[in-house]
Design an enzyme around this catalytic site. Structure first.
Site, PDB file in Angstrom:
ATOM      1  N   CYS A  34       0.858  -1.173   0.000  1.00 32.28           N
ATOM      2  CA  CYS A  34       0.000   0.000   0.000  1.00 32.28           C
ATOM      3  C   CYS A  34       0.900   1.231   0.000  1.00 32.28           C
ATOM      4  O   CYS A  34       1.788   1.351   0.847  1.00 32.28           O
ATOM      5  CB  CYS A  34      -0.893   0.001   1.242  1.00 32.28           C
ATOM      6  SG  CYS A  34      -1.827   1.546   1.425  1.00 32.28           S
ATOM      7  N   ASP A  41      -0.394  -5.632   0.290  1.00 31.62           N
ATOM      8  CA  ASP A  41      -1.676  -5.883  -0.364  1.00 31.62           C
ATOM      9  C   ASP A  41      -1.551  -7.209  -1.094  1.00 31.62           C
ATOM     10  O   ASP A  41      -0.537  -7.478  -1.736  1.00 31.62           O
ATOM     11  CB  ASP A  41      -2.002  -4.790  -1.391  1.00 31.62           C
ATOM     12  CG  ASP A  41      -2.573  -3.536  -0.769  1.00 31.62           C
ATOM     13  OD1 ASP A  41      -3.151  -3.629   0.323  1.00 31.62           O
ATOM     14  OD2 ASP A  41      -2.447  -2.467  -1.389  1.00 31.62           O
TER      15      ASP A  41
END
Length: 140
Positions: A34, A41
């Site tokens: 992120c 992520d």
């Protein structure tokens, strides 16, 4: 010698360039970071394409996907970047990339980007994915 991530996408000649056929790949171990928090992520990439003269080589694709592991990327940007890089390498008749990201902050994100070669009049391949690994209840 262990493999390393790479931004190089290798190709090989399409074995049947005289016809349209659909190549589908599910890449369930995509990771990036992120860009706001630096937290990982996780997502699944669904690649569908109709090759023209070249197909993407699988080990090179694996190393390319791995190269995003330590990069901060917005979902929308990384999906489009991967599609652009694959289109540049393979010059397909058609290509669709759907990125299905795991939940973050109570929100599932699905991003789909497509490319069509100018002048290609083939029919679009129907979506063939039946399982959503995120559990969000929808297929891409």
């Amino acid at each position: 010698m262990p493999s390393l991530p790479s931004k190089t996408l290798e190709t090989f000649p399409n074995p049947a360039p005289q016809r349209d056929f659909t190549i589908r790949m599910r890449i369930p171990e995509f990771t990036c970071l992120c860009p706001k928090t630096g937290q990982p992520d996780f997502g699944t990439l669904y690649l569908e394409y109709v090759a023209d003269k070249a197909c993407v080589e699988l080990k090179a694709l694996k190393m390319y996907i791995w190269s995003f592991r330590d990069e901060g990327c917005f979902h929308e940007a990384v999906t489009n970047q991967i599609l652009d890089d694959l289109v540049k390498a393979t010059k397909p008749r058609f290509m669709r990339l759907t990125a299905v990201f795991n939940v973050r902050g109570g929100i599932y994100t699905h991003v789909t980007a497509e490319h069509r070669k100018k002048g290609w009049n083939g029919s679009l391949p129907p979506s063939a994915w039946h399982v959503d690994p995120t559990g969000a209840g929808q297929t891409p």
